[in-house]
Scaffold this active site. Structure first.
Site, PDB file in Angstrom:
ATOM      1  N   ARG A 194     -43.847  -6.962  82.287  1.00  0.00           N
ATOM      2  CA  ARG A 194     -44.879  -7.706  83.024  1.00  0.00           C
ATOM      3  C   ARG A 194     -45.849  -6.749  83.731  1.00  0.00           C
ATOM      4  O   ARG A 194     -46.981  -6.558  83.286  1.00  0.00           O
ATOM      5  CB  ARG A 194     -44.199  -8.647  84.040  1.00  0.00           C
ATOM      6  N   ASP A 195     -45.392  -6.099  84.780  1.00  0.00           N
ATOM      7  CA  ASP A 195     -46.302  -5.223  85.532  1.00  0.00           C
ATOM      8  C   ASP A 195     -46.769  -4.078  84.635  1.00  0.00           C
ATOM      9  O   ASP A 195     -47.926  -3.647  84.695  1.00  0.00           O
ATOM     10  CB  ASP A 195     -45.570  -4.665  86.764  1.00  0.00           C
ATOM     11  N   HIS A 197     -40.917  -1.701  95.759  1.00  0.00           N
ATOM     12  CA  HIS A 197     -41.716  -1.731  94.514  1.00  0.00           C
ATOM     13  C   HIS A 197     -42.810  -0.677  94.681  1.00  0.00           C
ATOM     14  O   HIS A 197     -43.785  -0.905  95.404  1.00  0.00           O
ATOM     15  CB  HIS A 197     -42.300  -3.143  94.347  1.00  0.00           C
ATOM     16  N   HIS A 224     -45.543   2.148  93.266  1.00  0.00           N
ATOM     17  CA  HIS A 224     -46.365   2.783  92.225  1.00  0.00           C
ATOM     18  C   HIS A 224     -46.409   4.274  92.533  1.00  0.00           C
ATOM     19  O   HIS A 224     -46.201   4.699  93.672  1.00  0.00           O
ATOM     20  CB  HIS A 224     -47.753   2.134  92.192  1.00  0.00           C
ATOM     21  N   CYS A 252     -51.849  -2.819  88.504  1.00  0.00           N
ATOM     22  CA  CYS A 252     -52.417  -4.159  88.609  1.00  0.00           C
ATOM     23  C   CYS A 252     -53.888  -4.085  88.223  1.00  0.00           C
ATOM     24  O   CYS A 252     -54.611  -3.211  88.708  1.00  0.00           O
ATOM     25  CB  CYS A 252     -52.249  -4.658  90.040  1.00  0.00           C
ATOM     26  N   ASN A 279     -46.096   2.075  87.738  1.00  0.00           N
ATOM     27  CA  ASN A 279     -44.940   1.974  88.635  1.00  0.00           C
ATOM     28  C   ASN A 279     -44.092   3.221  88.474  1.00  0.00           C
ATOM     29  O   ASN A 279     -44.185   3.933  87.478  1.00  0.00           O
ATOM     30  CB  ASN A 279     -44.068   0.778  88.228  1.00  0.00           C
TER      31      ASN A 279
HETATM   32  C1  HMG Z   1     -54.362 -17.460  90.864  1.00  0.00           C
HETATM   33  C2  HMG Z   1     -55.537 -17.709  89.934  1.00  0.00           C
HETATM   34  C3  HMG Z   1     -55.142 -18.641  88.796  1.00  0.00           C
HETATM   35  C4  HMG Z   1     -56.649 -18.346  90.750  1.00  0.00           C
HETATM   36  O1  HMG Z   1     -57.842 -18.327  90.009  1.00  0.00           O
HETATM   37  P1  HMG Z   1     -58.980 -19.404  90.262  1.00  0.00           P
HETATM   38  O2  HMG Z   1     -60.085 -19.094  89.315  1.00  0.00           O
HETATM   39  O3  HMG Z   1     -59.280 -19.437  91.725  1.00  0.00           O
HETATM   40  O4  HMG Z   1     -58.185 -20.726  89.855  1.00  0.00           O
HETATM   41  P2  HMG Z   1     -58.610 -22.215  89.707  1.00  0.00           P
HETATM   42  O5  HMG Z   1     -57.471 -23.019  90.251  1.00  0.00           O
HETATM   43  O6  HMG Z   1     -59.999 -22.434  90.256  1.00  0.00           O
HETATM   44  O7  HMG Z   1     -58.652 -22.399  88.124  1.00  0.00           O
HETATM   45  C5  HMG Z   1     -59.600 -21.734  87.316  1.00  0.00           C
HETATM   46  C6  HMG Z   1     -59.156 -21.809  85.867  1.00  0.00           C
HETATM   47  O8  HMG Z   1     -57.904 -21.145  85.691  1.00  0.00           O
HETATM   48  C7  HMG Z   1     -56.915 -22.068  85.217  1.00  0.00           C
HETATM   49  N1  HMG Z   1     -55.638 -21.746  85.851  1.00  0.00           N
HETATM   50  C8  HMG Z   1     -55.352 -21.799  87.169  1.00  0.00           C
HETATM   51  N2  HMG Z   1     -54.092 -21.411  87.360  1.00  0.00           N
HETATM   52  C9  HMG Z   1     -53.578 -21.123  86.154  1.00  0.00           C
HETATM   53  C10 HMG Z   1     -52.312 -20.664  85.731  1.00  0.00           C
HETATM   54  N3  HMG Z   1     -51.312 -20.433  86.590  1.00  0.00           N
HETATM   55  N4  HMG Z   1     -52.092 -20.451  84.425  1.00  0.00           N
HETATM   56  C11 HMG Z   1     -53.094 -20.687  83.537  1.00  0.00           C
HETATM   57  N5  HMG Z   1     -54.323 -21.104  83.877  1.00  0.00           N
HETATM   58  C12 HMG Z   1     -54.559 -21.324  85.189  1.00  0.00           C
HETATM   59  C13 HMG Z   1     -57.459 -23.433  85.590  1.00  0.00           C
HETATM   60  O9  HMG Z   1     -56.895 -24.427  84.785  1.00  0.00           O
HETATM   61  C14 HMG Z   1     -58.930 -23.258  85.388  1.00  0.00           C
HETATM   62  O10 HMG Z   1     -59.179 -23.247  83.996  1.00  0.00           O
HETATM   63  P3  HMG Z   1     -60.611 -23.727  83.396  1.00  0.00           P
HETATM   64  O11 HMG Z   1     -60.776 -25.135  83.915  1.00  0.00           O
HETATM   65  O12 HMG Z   1     -61.648 -22.748  83.949  1.00  0.00           O
HETATM   66  O13 HMG Z   1     -60.427 -23.593  81.913  1.00  0.00           O
HETATM   67  C15 HMG Z   1     -56.078 -16.379  89.347  1.00  0.00           C
HETATM   68  O14 HMG Z   1     -56.637 -15.625  90.368  1.00  0.00           O
HETATM   69  C16 HMG Z   1     -55.021 -15.570  88.662  1.00  0.00           C
HETATM   70  O15 HMG Z   1     -54.499 -15.966  87.625  1.00  0.00           O
HETATM   71  N6  HMG Z   1     -54.688 -14.397  89.216  1.00  0.00           N
HETATM   72  C17 HMG Z   1     -53.600 -13.586  88.701  1.00  0.00           C
HETATM   73  C18 HMG Z   1     -53.861 -12.147  88.935  1.00  0.00           C
HETATM   74  C19 HMG Z   1     -52.666 -11.365  88.464  1.00  0.00           C
HETATM   75  O16 HMG Z   1     -51.874 -11.801  87.657  1.00  0.00           O
HETATM   76  N7  HMG Z   1     -52.540 -10.134  88.992  1.00  0.00           N
HETATM   77  C20 HMG Z   1     -51.440  -9.267  88.626  1.00  0.00           C
HETATM   78  C21 HMG Z   1     -50.139  -9.718  89.176  1.00  0.00           C
HETATM   79  S1  HMG Z   1     -49.867  -9.249  90.869  1.00  0.00           S
HETATM   80  C22 HMG Z   1     -49.352  -7.622  90.757  1.00  0.00           C
HETATM   81  O17 HMG Z   1     -49.365  -7.037  89.711  1.00  0.00           O
HETATM   82  C23 HMG Z   1     -48.827  -6.968  91.998  1.00  0.00           C
HETATM   83  C24 HMG Z   1     -47.305  -6.859  92.007  1.00  0.00           C
HETATM   84  C25 HMG Z   1     -46.643  -8.233  91.972  1.00  0.00           C
HETATM   85  O18 HMG Z   1     -46.835  -6.156  90.869  1.00  0.00           O
HETATM   86  C26 HMG Z   1     -46.822  -6.122  93.261  1.00  0.00           C
HETATM   87  C27 HMG Z   1     -47.675  -4.934  93.622  1.00  0.00           C
HETATM   88  O19 HMG Z   1     -47.547  -3.853  93.014  1.00  0.00           O
HETATM   89  O20 HMG Z   1     -48.482  -5.087  94.517  1.00  0.00           O
END
Ligand code: HMG
Length: 302
Positions: A15-16, A207, A209, A240, A249
């Site tokens: 995933r990450d 966690h 990096h 990320c 990581n």
């Molecule tokens: C949270 C949102 C969805 C908000 O994004 P948004 O644009 O504000 O969401 P929305 O609710 O306005 O929806 C916009 C569109 O996205 C769709 N949608 C809405 N939700 C979903 C969903 N769950 N799955 C699939 N589709 C989704 C929704 O249906 C719509 O589709 P459209 O009508 O435009 O076709 C967006 O910002 C997002 O997906 N962000 C994810 C970012 C991400 O994955 N980052 C990496 C993970 S975190 C990380 O790596 C850090 C970590 C954990 O490892 C720890 C560390 O090291 O810090």
């Protein structure tokens, strides 16, 4: 506090590790990676995320990957879910654990999940409630607990605030993440101490990096505090997409090498883990970022 005699590693490579890859990694390769990781003895694997495919295209095959895994008894498979839409999709894949992910910095919260910290907690609350009602364990990832790519230093008070919010909505375990790898041991210690105001030591993980080469030092200080659970990513993959400049990581191979060298049990077969790291590095067409992994691989093949 005595150093733990056993450590649980959560493998976050699929995933990450892969979420930030520009080249498409086919579902079959991700599935094979998970199979190799579980064969190496990893008991908890963060497989994918149910996020918007527009935001993170590499995770768009989430359901296919989950469906393709030959699940091993005793192995737990977790996925990230940022909102109810993601949780409902994830539920069909029967994860053992879900991860809601927030940030201690407002700017990172906005960049990563498009909402403020307070709004993120409002979104997570029904996800946590639904998951717990379904008997699914809930972890919370806390990004930017020592530094933020947009705001700079992050204070322990911000970490305590986020940890308190996570606790208040029923999150069972939190990961203290140094998203961009800027942490040094005493800063990480303070972030963990801030978290321990709200969570028991058994419900806290690290966690890290490795952008500045500090991840093992940060792991060590956590061990000295009694933390016994850590995320790590095979071959040091990762980063990320919304954390500019951050590298991967800490490599699982390097953490295992350090832990085994300290007489700490992990249940992981380092040789098999190195093979898993080599498999994904070969696919990606670049050398592994795991330093112990590389040294042991070269030694074995010399
Ligand atoms: C949270 C949102 C969805 C908000 O994004 P948004 O644009 O504000 O969401 P929305 O609710 O306005 O929806 C916009 C569109 O996205 C769709 N949608 C809405 N939700 C979903 C969903 N769950 N799955 C699939 N589709 C989704 C929704 O249906 C719509 O589709 P459209 O009508 O435009 O076709 C967006 O910002 C997002 O997906 N962000 C994810 C970012 C991400 O994955 N980052 C990496 C993970 S975190 C990380 O790596 C850090 C970590 C954990 O490892 C720890 C560390 O090291 O810090």
């Amino acid at each position: 506090m005595t150093i733990p005699s056993r450590v649980k590693l959560v493998e976050v490579g699929p995933r990450d590790g892969l979420q930030n890859e520009k080249q498409t990694v086919p579902a079959a390769v991700k599935i094979e990676l998970v199979h190799r990781l579980q064969a190496a003895g990893l008991k908890e694997i963060e497989v994918t995320s149910f996020v918007s495919p527009k935001w993170v295209p590499q995770m768009a095959d989430n359901a296919e990957v989950m469906a393709g895994i030959n699940r091993q008894p005793g192995v737990r498979y977790s996925v990230l879910t940022p909102n109810l839409k993601g949780f409902e999709a994830a539920l069909l894949s029967k994860p053992d654990e879900i991860v809601v992910f927030g940030a201690a910095s407002e700017a990172f919260s906005q960049k990563n999940i498009n909402c403020s910290i307070a709004e993120s907690i409002e979104r997570f609350a029904p996800v946590v409630a639904a998951a717990r009602a379904a008997g699914i364990y809930v972890r919370g990832a806390m990004s930017c607990t020592v530094g933020c790519p947009y705001e700079g230093d992050v204070s322990p008070e911000r970490v305590s605030y986020l940890a308190g919010l996570m606790k208040s909505i029923g999150v069972q375990h939190v990961g203290v993440a140094d998203t961009i790898g800027v942490g040094t041991p005493l800063k990480v210690q303070r972030a963990v101490e801030a978290t321990l105001k709200h969570f028991d030591i058994n419900d806290v993980s690290g966690h890290f990096h490795d952008t500045y080469g500090m991840a093992l030092a940060n792991t060590l200080i956590c061990l000295q505090m009694g933390v016994w659970q850590f995320d790590a990513s095979v071959a040091g993959l990762g980063g990320c997409p919304y954390a500019k400049g951050a590298t991967g990581n800490v490599a699982t191979e390097d953490v295992v090498y350090m832990l085994h060298g300290m007489g700490i049990e992990t249940g992981i077969d380092l040789d098999k883990l190195i093979d898993a790291g080599q498999f994904i590095s070969d696919f990606l067409g670049r050398p592994t970022n795991a330093r112990a992994g590389k040294a042991l691989f070269n030694k074995r093949n010399s």
